[in-house]
Design an enzyme around this catalytic site. Structure first.
Site, PDB file in Angstrom:
ATOM      1  N   TYR A  98       0.828  -1.213   0.000  1.00 45.42           N
ATOM      2  CA  TYR A  98       0.000   0.000   0.000  1.00 45.42           C
ATOM      3  C   TYR A  98       0.852   1.249   0.000  1.00 45.42           C
ATOM      4  O   TYR A  98       1.962   1.239   0.501  1.00 45.42           O
ATOM      5  CB  TYR A  98      -0.920   0.027   1.226  1.00 45.42           C
ATOM      6  CG  TYR A  98      -2.013  -1.006   1.225  1.00 45.42           C
ATOM      7  CD1 TYR A  98      -2.315  -1.768   0.102  1.00 45.42           C
ATOM      8  CD2 TYR A  98      -2.759  -1.244   2.378  1.00 45.42           C
ATOM      9  CE1 TYR A  98      -3.326  -2.717   0.122  1.00 45.42           C
ATOM     10  CE2 TYR A  98      -3.773  -2.196   2.407  1.00 45.42           C
ATOM     11  CZ  TYR A  98      -4.046  -2.930   1.283  1.00 45.42           C
ATOM     12  OH  TYR A  98      -5.047  -3.862   1.308  1.00 45.42           O
TER      13      TYR A  98
ATOM     14  N   GLY B  70     -16.451   1.718  -3.619  1.00 43.90           N
ATOM     15  CA  GLY B  70     -17.240   2.954  -3.625  1.00 43.90           C
ATOM     16  C   GLY B  70     -18.474   2.911  -4.500  1.00 43.90           C
ATOM     17  O   GLY B  70     -19.316   3.808  -4.445  1.00 43.90           O
TER      18      GLY B  70
ATOM     19  N   LYS C 242     -22.057   6.877  -6.059  1.00 44.97           N
ATOM     20  CA  LYS C 242     -21.370   8.047  -6.633  1.00 44.97           C
ATOM     21  C   LYS C 242     -20.907   7.854  -8.080  1.00 44.97           C
ATOM     22  O   LYS C 242     -20.572   8.825  -8.754  1.00 44.97           O
ATOM     23  CB  LYS C 242     -20.178   8.436  -5.765  1.00 44.97           C
ATOM     24  CG  LYS C 242     -19.049   7.421  -5.691  1.00 44.97           C
ATOM     25  CD  LYS C 242     -17.973   7.910  -4.719  1.00 44.97           C
ATOM     26  CE  LYS C 242     -16.852   6.918  -4.535  1.00 44.97           C
ATOM     27  NZ  LYS C 242     -15.869   7.390  -3.535  1.00 44.97           N
TER      28      LYS C 242
END
Length: 350
Positions: A53, A243, A248
């Site tokens: 990450y 998401g 969205k």
């Protein structure tokens, strides 16, 4: 905040696990500090990260998420014992991480040394294998034309898994990790590691984290049943489908700074018509219930029998607060019935 035992360990983890993969690209050190402070204040004691990450992974930011967490730990040493920290050793595929080599005993030792250094801690609570060395039906490869088990060399995999466990045992014996777990694996992978651990007298894995959401529930019921009956904590990641379940991305929208505006290592394989259609229906159900679409998806995930703790992530404090609040919500039987009508129509959105 409710707490659940982490598999066969002595650890009690919060219903919410704070995911960190945006820290270092979409989020700064200041953002991370604020997220950790808020999460701890709300009772969250569980933090998940990985050596590769932030995402999207790249050579310039490799390890930065662990460094950000390490910076926080160095300034909050007294709180280290208050958090249950998980990180992961990367598998093959990234040339700048051990020349894209597979997970081996030596790779575990090497990766763990640097993770501990970046995290500024003497131990990891749960050390995870980020993904198997063999090809598995994850990351869009769960359809019949994805992973082909007939091409897997079983004996080679068994030898490799035995070797990995030698690295895990060494880390446990040295006190560098307290427990270990899996990620992005399958029932066969769990079965083999359980068998080999008993054969080699090595502590059993305590957890597995796999992608799981209203749009991607392929682990229910078979893998989750195995986890429940073998006392392995099941930890969903991406419960909002990167998401998408927030709504969205509806009608092709790409909000500035959102994840889908960034380069995707695996491509936007979740952006499929069934997933978009299902999401539109879930948005309507959430509106009717008086909650946000994200809260609907997270509250649903929490109530699935066998889920131990759900890994959430946020790029803004508004999102983080909204998401954590979802775990104090209980969906009504009417709402669950409406959700499951859509779910049965779109059991795998992508």
């Amino acid at each position: 905040m409710k707490f659940n035992r982490l598999g066969n360990s002595d650890l009690k983890v919060s219903d919410v696990c704070l995911g960190t993969m945006t820290w270092g690209i979409q989020n700064t050190q200041q953002d991370a500090d604020e997220q950790i402070a808020y999460a701890l204040d709300k009772g969250v004691n569980f933090l998940d990260t990985a050596e590769m990450y932030p995402v999207p992974p790249n050579v310039d930011t490799y390890g930065d998420t662990e460094r950000i967490i390490g910076n926080w730990i160095s300034r909050n040493e007294a709180k280290r014992s208050d958090i249950i920290l998980m990180t992961k050793v990367a598998g093959s595929g990234l040339k700048y991480i051990r020349n894209a080599g597979p997970i081996t005993s030596d790779a575990v030792t090497n990766a763990l040394t640097y993770s501990l250094e970046r995290l500024k801690t003497d131990y990891i609570d749960v050390y995870q294998l980020h993904w198997p060395n063999r090809v598995t039906p994850h990351f869009g490869k769960h359809w019949p034309d994805g992973a082909d088990p007939t091409k897997t060399n079983r004996e080679k995999e068994l030898d490799g898994m035995r070797d990995i466990l030698m690295g895990i045992k060494r880390a446990l014996d040295e006190g560098k990790i307290r427990h270990w777990g899996l990620s992005d694996d399958t029932p066969w992978g769990i079965h083999v590691f359980l068998t080999l651990c008993k054969e080699l007298d090595i502590p059993l894995p305590v957890s597995i984290q796999n992608e799981f959401s209203l749009l991607h529930a392929k682990d229910w019921p078979y893998l989750i049943e195995m986890c429940e009956l073998e006392n392995i904590a099941y930890l969903p990641w991406s419960p909002l489908a990167t998401g998408m379940l927030s709504g969205k991305y509806h009608n092709g929208a790409r909000p500035k700074g959102s994840r889908w505006t960034l380069a995707q290592r695996m491509g936007l394989f979740r952006d499929k018509a069934p997933a978009q259609a299902a999401t539109a229906e879930y948005v309507k159900i959430a509106d009717k219930a008086g909650i946000t679409p994200s809260q609907l998806a997270l509250a649903w995930c929490k109530q699935v029998p066998g889920v131990t703790s759900t890994i959430i992530g946020a790029t803004t404090m508004t999102q983080l607060k909204e998401n954590i609040d979802a775990f104090d919500m209980t969906l009504s039987s009417e709402t669950l019935e409406e959700v499951h009508k859509v779910f049965r129509q779109y059991p795998l959105g992508f």
